[in-house]
Design a protein around this motif. Structure first.
Motif, PDB file in Angstrom:
ATOM      1  N   UNK A   1      24.972  13.224  41.978  1.00 48.97           N
ATOM      2  CA  UNK A   1      25.658  13.503  40.485  1.00 48.97           C
ATOM      3  C   UNK A   1      26.774  12.525  40.477  1.00 48.97           C
ATOM      4  N   UNK A   2      27.037  12.243  39.008  1.00 46.74           N
ATOM      5  CA  UNK A   2      28.268  11.349  38.964  1.00 46.74           C
ATOM      6  C   UNK A   2      28.822  11.562  37.657  1.00 46.74           C
ATOM      7  N   UNK A   3      29.788  11.008  37.242  1.00 46.53           N
ATOM      8  CA  UNK A   3      30.343  11.116  35.871  1.00 46.53           C
ATOM      9  C   UNK A   3      30.373   9.610  35.296  1.00 46.53           C
TER      10      UNK A   3
ATOM     11  N   UNK B   1      18.191  27.168  34.716  1.00 45.97           N
ATOM     12  CA  UNK B   1      17.730  26.693  33.393  1.00 45.97           C
ATOM     13  C   UNK B   1      18.781  25.870  32.462  1.00 45.97           C
TER      14      UNK B   1
ATOM     15  N   UNK C   1      26.687  20.842  36.972  1.00 44.28           N
ATOM     16  CA  UNK C   1      26.862  19.377  37.354  1.00 44.28           C
ATOM     17  C   UNK C   1      28.311  19.014  36.761  1.00 44.28           C
ATOM     18  N   UNK C   2      28.476  19.503  35.421  1.00 42.94           N
ATOM     19  CA  UNK C   2      29.823  19.283  34.928  1.00 42.94           C
ATOM     20  C   UNK C   2      31.003  20.084  35.839  1.00 42.94           C
TER      21      UNK C   2
ATOM     22  N   UNK D   1      35.804  18.097  41.369  1.00 46.11           N
ATOM     23  CA  UNK D   1      36.269  17.142  42.352  1.00 46.11           C
ATOM     24  C   UNK D   1      36.794  15.746  41.878  1.00 46.11           C
ATOM     25  N   UNK D   2      36.778  15.723  40.492  1.00 47.98           N
ATOM     26  CA  UNK D   2      37.356  14.264  39.817  1.00 47.98           C
ATOM     27  C   UNK D   2      38.889  14.688  39.585  1.00 47.98           C
TER      28      UNK D   2
ATOM     29  N   UNK E   1      22.078  24.490  34.104  1.00 49.85           N
ATOM     30  CA  UNK E   1      22.182  23.502  35.373  1.00 49.85           C
ATOM     31  C   UNK E   1      23.214  22.285  35.079  1.00 49.85           C
ATOM     32  N   UNK E   2      22.904  22.019  33.612  1.00 54.27           N
ATOM     33  CA  UNK E   2      23.865  20.869  33.185  1.00 54.27           C
ATOM     34  C   UNK E   2      25.256  21.100  33.288  1.00 54.27           C
TER      35      UNK E   2
ATOM     36  N   UNK F   1      22.990  19.132  47.547  1.00 52.55           N
ATOM     37  CA  UNK F   1      22.425  19.484  46.283  1.00 52.55           C
ATOM     38  C   UNK F   1      20.979  19.889  46.464  1.00 52.55           C
TER      39      UNK F   1
ATOM     40  N   UNK G   1      28.567  13.858  32.376  1.00 55.98           N
ATOM     41  CA  UNK G   1      27.973  14.119  33.925  1.00 55.98           C
ATOM     42  C   UNK G   1      26.346  13.520  33.870  1.00 55.98           C
TER      43      UNK G   1
ATOM     44  N   UNK H   1      24.308  14.485  30.565  1.00 54.84           N
ATOM     45  CA  UNK H   1      24.721  15.586  29.725  1.00 54.84           C
ATOM     46  C   UNK H   1      23.555  16.560  29.856  1.00 54.84           C
ATOM     47  N   UNK H   2      23.129  17.285  28.475  1.00 55.38           N
ATOM     48  CA  UNK H   2      22.606  18.311  28.498  1.00 55.38           C
ATOM     49  C   UNK H   2      21.112  18.149  29.040  1.00 55.38           C
ATOM     50  N   UNK H   3      20.590  16.856  29.122  1.00 54.06           N
ATOM     51  CA  UNK H   3      19.128  16.526  29.598  1.00 54.06           C
ATOM     52  C   UNK H   3      19.071  16.570  31.139  1.00 54.06           C
ATOM     53  N   UNK H   4      20.426  16.972  31.754  1.00 49.23           N
ATOM     54  CA  UNK H   4      19.972  17.282  33.113  1.00 49.23           C
ATOM     55  C   UNK H   4      19.340  18.495  33.613  1.00 49.23           C
ATOM     56  N   UNK H   5      19.522  19.525  32.807  1.00 49.27           N
ATOM     57  CA  UNK H   5      18.595  20.740  33.135  1.00 49.27           C
ATOM     58  C   UNK H   5      17.107  20.331  33.054  1.00 49.27           C
TER      59      UNK H   5
ATOM     60  N   UNK I   1      33.704  11.477  28.785  1.00 48.52           N
ATOM     61  CA  UNK I   1      32.967  11.432  30.226  1.00 48.52           C
ATOM     62  C   UNK I   1      31.808  12.441  29.954  1.00 48.52           C
TER      63      UNK I   1
ATOM     64  N   UNK J   1      22.836  12.837  36.419  1.00 54.39           N
ATOM     65  CA  UNK J   1      22.052  13.258  37.642  1.00 54.39           C
ATOM     66  C   UNK J   1      21.387  12.278  38.149  1.00 54.39           C
TER      67      UNK J   1
ATOM     68  N   UNK K   1      31.569  17.975  38.901  1.00 53.91           N
ATOM     69  CA  UNK K   1      32.226  16.937  38.854  1.00 53.91           C
ATOM     70  C   UNK K   1      33.725  17.083  38.113  1.00 53.91           C
TER      71      UNK K   1
END
Lengths: 92, 92
Positions: free
Chosen positions: A68-70, B40, B47-48, B54-55, B43-44, B66, A84, A40-44, A82, A86, B51
């Motif tokens: 990356x995945x869901x 910044x 990724x969303x 492609x899903x 980025x999250x 990536x 996301x 989620x938001x922690x990805x950045x 769902x 990383x 995902x």
């Protein structure tokens, strides 16, 4: 020998430098690879942690893989949503 | 033939589906690769967007690369600060 989970740093809501310290510590303890994971938001923040680590502290570390995945999470009300995720692998 | 910039979707602060639509449109217009870029906190969301695309919409698209990096930005007061960036390339 270290197991996979010992080499993993899971990124949460703390300031990035907390996690950078965890990653640097793993490398200093002899790890060849450190896995940085976030959802989620922690990805950045995970990307910040990887960049700060390799630019400032472990300058011979390279990004060896990014996936990356869901993931599906159960909410408190029983529904599922769902999110996301990383996984960044730094290697030296 | 399309240039690199035509195949790029830059992620900002709008809801993810706005950008998903942009990516799907590029594929529907015949693009073989679409580049999703963000800096910044966005980025999250990047990724969303990858995902969800492609899903749900372009199920034969795969993540072909990536990259993460650090960019230096000029602040209004003349100082400079670093911000992380991501580039996700989807290909079909």
């Amino acid at each position: 020998m270290q197991s996979a989970s010992e080499n993993t740093v899971l990124i949460g809501k703390k300031p990035p430098m907390n996690y950078v310290l965890a990653v640097v510590t793993q490398f200093n303890n002899g790890a060849k690879n450190v896995k940085i994971r976030a959802r989620g938001n922690a990805i950045s923040r995970a990307v910040d942690v990887a960049e700060i680590t390799r630019n400032r502290f472990v300058t011979d570390a390279k990004v060896s893989r990014i996936d990356i995945a869901s993931e599906e999470l159960s909410n408190e009300d029983g529904t599922r949503s769902k999110v996301s995720s990383i996984e960044i692998i730094l290697g030296r």
